[in-house]
Motif scaffolding. Structure first.
Motif, PDB file in Angstrom:
ATOM      1  N   VAL A 161       0.814  -1.217   0.000  1.00 55.89           N
ATOM      2  CA  VAL A 161       0.000   0.000   0.000  1.00 55.89           C
ATOM      3  C   VAL A 161       0.848   1.268   0.000  1.00 55.89           C
ATOM      4  CG1 VAL A 161      -1.909  -1.164   1.142  1.00 55.89           C
ATOM      5  CG2 VAL A 161      -0.238   0.060   2.524  1.00 55.89           C
ATOM      6  N   GLY A 162       2.190   1.115   0.022  1.00 51.85           N
ATOM      7  CA  GLY A 162       3.071   2.266  -0.096  1.00 51.85           C
ATOM      8  C   GLY A 162       3.432   2.953   1.193  1.00 51.85           C
ATOM      9  N   ASP A 163       3.156   2.323   2.337  1.00 52.39           N
ATOM     10  CA  ASP A 163       3.512   2.910   3.626  1.00 52.39           C
ATOM     11  C   ASP A 163       4.948   2.538   4.002  1.00 52.39           C
ATOM     12  OD1 ASP A 163       1.052   4.069   3.901  1.00 52.39           O
ATOM     13  OD2 ASP A 163       0.219   2.457   5.130  1.00 52.39           O
ATOM     14  N   PRO A 164       5.607   3.312   4.866  1.00 46.91           N
ATOM     15  CA  PRO A 164       6.983   2.997   5.272  1.00 46.91           C
ATOM     16  C   PRO A 164       7.032   1.759   6.157  1.00 46.91           C
ATOM     17  CG  PRO A 164       6.161   4.883   6.496  1.00 46.91           C
ATOM     18  CD  PRO A 164       5.142   4.596   5.439  1.00 46.91           C
ATOM     19  N   LEU A 165       8.071   0.969   5.977  1.00 44.91           N
ATOM     20  CA  LEU A 165       8.278  -0.189   6.838  1.00 44.91           C
ATOM     21  C   LEU A 165       8.802   0.264   8.196  1.00 44.91           C
ATOM     22  CD1 LEU A 165      10.048  -2.626   4.328  1.00 44.91           C
ATOM     23  CD2 LEU A 165       7.623  -2.507   4.893  1.00 44.91           C
ATOM     24  N   ASP A 166       8.396  -0.438   9.264  1.00 44.06           N
ATOM     25  CA  ASP A 166       8.830  -0.045  10.612  1.00 44.06           C
ATOM     26  C   ASP A 166       9.998  -0.898  11.096  1.00 44.06           C
ATOM     27  OD1 ASP A 166       7.585  -2.439  11.021  1.00 44.06           O
ATOM     28  OD2 ASP A 166       6.400  -1.799  12.745  1.00 44.06           O
ATOM     29  N   VAL A 167      10.777  -1.432  10.157  1.00 42.62           N
ATOM     30  CA  VAL A 167      11.964  -2.213  10.489  1.00 42.62           C
ATOM     31  C   VAL A 167      13.131  -1.722   9.640  1.00 42.62           C
ATOM     32  CG1 VAL A 167      10.664  -4.284  11.140  1.00 42.62           C
ATOM     33  CG2 VAL A 167      11.408  -3.986   8.766  1.00 42.62           C
ATOM     34  N   ALA A 168      14.334  -1.986  10.115  1.00 41.18           N
ATOM     35  CA  ALA A 168      15.518  -1.708   9.306  1.00 41.18           C
ATOM     36  C   ALA A 168      15.623  -2.742   8.204  1.00 41.18           C
ATOM     37  CB  ALA A 168      16.762  -1.736  10.194  1.00 41.18           C
ATOM     38  N   TRP A 169      16.122  -2.329   7.044  1.00 43.70           N
ATOM     39  CA  TRP A 169      16.217  -3.255   5.918  1.00 43.70           C
ATOM     40  C   TRP A 169      17.381  -2.865   5.020  1.00 43.70           C
ATOM     41  CZ3 TRP A 169      15.906  -0.780   1.268  1.00 43.70           C
ATOM     42  CH2 TRP A 169      15.258   0.472   1.242  1.00 43.70           C
ATOM     43  N   THR A 170      17.833  -3.833   4.231  1.00 49.59           N
ATOM     44  CA  THR A 170      18.872  -3.593   3.234  1.00 49.59           C
ATOM     45  C   THR A 170      18.471  -4.290   1.941  1.00 49.59           C
ATOM     46  OG1 THR A 170      20.130  -5.529   4.003  1.00 49.59           O
ATOM     47  CG2 THR A 170      20.745  -3.375   4.910  1.00 49.59           C
ATOM     48  N   GLU A 171      18.905  -3.730   0.826  1.00 50.32           N
ATOM     49  CA  GLU A 171      18.657  -4.343  -0.471  1.00 50.32           C
ATOM     50  C   GLU A 171      19.611  -5.511  -0.676  1.00 50.32           C
ATOM     51  OE1 GLU A 171      19.055  -1.440  -3.497  1.00 50.32           O
ATOM     52  OE2 GLU A 171      17.535  -0.086  -2.677  1.00 50.32           O
ATOM     53  N   GLN A 172      19.094  -6.610  -1.156  1.00 50.22           N
ATOM     54  CA  GLN A 172      19.915  -7.801  -1.353  1.00 50.22           C
ATOM     55  C   GLN A 172      19.180  -8.745  -2.282  1.00 50.22           C
ATOM     56  OE1 GLN A 172      20.835  -9.773   2.321  1.00 50.22           O
ATOM     57  NE2 GLN A 172      22.168 -11.298   1.392  1.00 50.22           N
ATOM     58  N   SER A 173      19.913  -9.546  -3.049  1.00 49.90           N
ATOM     59  CA  SER A 173      19.259 -10.590  -3.839  1.00 49.90           C
ATOM     60  C   SER A 173      18.677 -11.642  -2.901  1.00 49.90           C
ATOM     61  CB  SER A 173      20.259 -11.246  -4.798  1.00 49.90           C
ATOM     62  OG  SER A 173      20.715 -10.314  -5.754  1.00 49.90           O
ATOM     63  N   ALA A 174      17.656 -12.326  -3.359  1.00 46.62           N
ATOM     64  CA  ALA A 174      17.029 -13.364  -2.542  1.00 46.62           C
ATOM     65  C   ALA A 174      18.041 -14.452  -2.208  1.00 46.62           C
ATOM     66  CB  ALA A 174      15.840 -13.960  -3.273  1.00 46.62           C
ATOM     67  N   ILE A 175      18.031 -14.879  -0.968  1.00 47.29           N
ATOM     68  CA  ILE A 175      18.954 -15.928  -0.530  1.00 47.29           C
ATOM     69  C   ILE A 175      18.486 -17.292  -1.018  1.00 47.29           C
ATOM     70  CG2 ILE A 175      19.920 -17.067   1.519  1.00 47.29           C
ATOM     71  CD1 ILE A 175      19.590 -14.363   2.989  1.00 47.29           C
ATOM     72  N   VAL A 176      17.175 -17.502  -1.027  1.00 45.46           N
ATOM     73  CA  VAL A 176      16.592 -18.776  -1.443  1.00 45.46           C
ATOM     74  C   VAL A 176      15.915 -18.586  -2.790  1.00 45.46           C
ATOM     75  CG1 VAL A 176      14.963 -20.605  -0.827  1.00 45.46           C
ATOM     76  CG2 VAL A 176      16.215 -19.393   0.972  1.00 45.46           C
ATOM     77  N   LEU A 177      16.082 -19.553  -3.697  1.00 44.91           N
ATOM     78  CA  LEU A 177      15.445 -19.475  -5.008  1.00 44.91           C
ATOM     79  C   LEU A 177      13.929 -19.382  -4.872  1.00 44.91           C
ATOM     80  CD1 LEU A 177      17.542 -22.159  -6.947  1.00 44.91           C
ATOM     81  CD2 LEU A 177      17.702 -19.659  -7.151  1.00 44.91           C
ATOM     82  N   PRO A 178      13.266 -18.749  -5.853  1.00 46.40           N
ATOM     83  CA  PRO A 178      13.781 -18.261  -7.134  1.00 46.40           C
ATOM     84  C   PRO A 178      14.572 -16.960  -7.008  1.00 46.40           C
ATOM     85  CG  PRO A 178      11.455 -17.748  -6.946  1.00 46.40           C
ATOM     86  CD  PRO A 178      11.790 -18.590  -5.756  1.00 46.40           C
ATOM     87  N   LEU A 179      15.468 -16.748  -7.963  1.00 49.18           N
ATOM     88  CA  LEU A 179      16.287 -15.545  -7.988  1.00 49.18           C
ATOM     89  C   LEU A 179      15.387 -14.324  -8.190  1.00 49.18           C
ATOM     90  CD1 LEU A 179      19.167 -14.365  -8.031  1.00 49.18           C
ATOM     91  CD2 LEU A 179      19.117 -14.606 -10.520  1.00 49.18           C
ATOM     92  N   ARG A 180      15.518 -13.340  -7.311  1.00 47.77           N
ATOM     93  CA  ARG A 180      14.710 -12.137  -7.400  1.00 47.77           C
ATOM     94  C   ARG A 180      15.283 -11.093  -6.448  1.00 47.77           C
ATOM     95  NH1 ARG A 180      13.003 -15.680  -3.835  1.00 47.77           N
ATOM     96  NH2 ARG A 180      11.617 -15.142  -2.102  1.00 47.77           N
ATOM     97  N   ASP A 181      14.843  -9.847  -6.612  1.00 49.41           N
ATOM     98  CA  ASP A 181      15.239  -8.785  -5.692  1.00 49.41           C
ATOM     99  C   ASP A 181      14.518  -8.965  -4.363  1.00 49.41           C
ATOM    100  OD1 ASP A 181      16.933  -7.459  -7.503  1.00 49.41           O
ATOM    101  OD2 ASP A 181      15.221  -6.456  -8.429  1.00 49.41           O
ATOM    102  N   ALA A 182      15.178  -8.562  -3.279  1.00 48.28           N
ATOM    103  CA  ALA A 182      14.582  -8.723  -1.956  1.00 48.28           C
ATOM    104  C   ALA A 182      15.069  -7.626  -1.024  1.00 48.28           C
ATOM    105  CB  ALA A 182      14.936 -10.090  -1.369  1.00 48.28           C
TER     106      ALA A 182
END
Length: 257
Positions: free
Chosen positions: A218-239
């Motif tokens: 819905v476009g609201d800010p997340l209330d946790v810290a996060w970092t951009e990273q590729s998915a650790i578990v397949l399928p390959l995707r942004d996470a």
């Protein structure tokens, strides 16, 4: 940095105990009650027909077609493995011999909510034409999940449009830690979520990740810290790798999508 998003293709397979023909004219008339500018494409064969749904850019193309129950066999095996909260799923799927596939294609990347809401309008219209939904199984390919129609309806009511479109997978990766991730957001052009945590409460992890996914949808800010990273578990995707354990240091941030 996130990779370039592929052309969206969104697909759900409606598994049924027996083949059932869907009248394209009936589907079109119902869709026109939603939007009167929907147009039929590709003919009116009951085993394969489609619609063009206008946008401010190129139209979304929806296709509805008959397919064998095992048309997506490998994906169905994955969905069965990642739907552990439904104990009767194997029996329900084994009783299905046919299916109706609803697929939507966008020519270019499109807003995630626009894509999902348009897809759900077509899916719900097709589901309304099925004779008996009590034994129907929805194979949600982008989310790697299977669910009965009753659960689909419940998720729609409780969580809104993204409810059935998000699945949470949890697996141990060490004697002390598990990895929990979402599947389904990447199919809408958003990054999925993942976390490595010592928490072993699957219900709590599921609820937290679904809440975060819905917040991002819905476009609201997340209330946790996060970092951009590729998915650790397949399928390959942004996470986005989110921090679930260090709640005392959380700073609200908005993900870049």
């Amino acid at each position: 940095m996130f990779t370039a998003a592929p052309i969206p293709r969104y697909t759900v397979q409606i598994l049924l105990p027996s083949a059932q023909a869907i009248d394209p004219a009936v589907v079109l008339s119902q869709l026109k009650m939603w939007r009167d500018d929907v147009e039929m494409i590709g003919g009116t064969r009951p085993d394969h027909f489609g619609f063009a749904i206008p946008t401010h850019d190129l139209p979304l193309l929806a296709h509805i077609f008959q397919a064998p129950a095992d048309a997506y066999g490998a994906q169905l095996d994955d969905a069965l493995a990642w739907s552990p909260t439904w104990p009767d799923r194997h029996v329900a799927v084994a009783s299905c011999t046919s299916s109706i596939v609803v697929s939507m294609i966008a020519h270019r990347a499109v807003n995630h909510a626009t894509l999902l809401l348009a897809f759900l309008s077509v899916l719900d219209t097709v589901l309304a034409c099925v004779d008996d939904l009590r034994t129907a199984v929805l194979h949600w390919l982008p989310a790697q999940r299977v669910l009965p129609f009753a659960q689909y309806r419940m998720l729609r009511m409780e969580l809104g449009p993204c409810g059935p479109a998000i699945n949470v997978r949890i697996a141990p990766i060490s004697p002390t830690d598990v990895i929990a991730d979402t599947v389904g957001l990447s199919g809408l052009g958003l990054p999925d979520l993942q976390a490595i945590t010592a928490c072993r409460d699957s219900a709590l992890l599921n609820r937290k990740l679904v809440e975060l996914a819905r917040t991002m949808f819905v476009g609201d800010p997340l209330d946790v810290a996060w970092t951009e990273q590729s998915a650790i578990v397949l399928p390959l995707r942004d996470a986005l790798t989110v921090q679930l354990d260090d709640s005392s240091e959380r700073t609200p941030v908005s993900p870049r999508t």
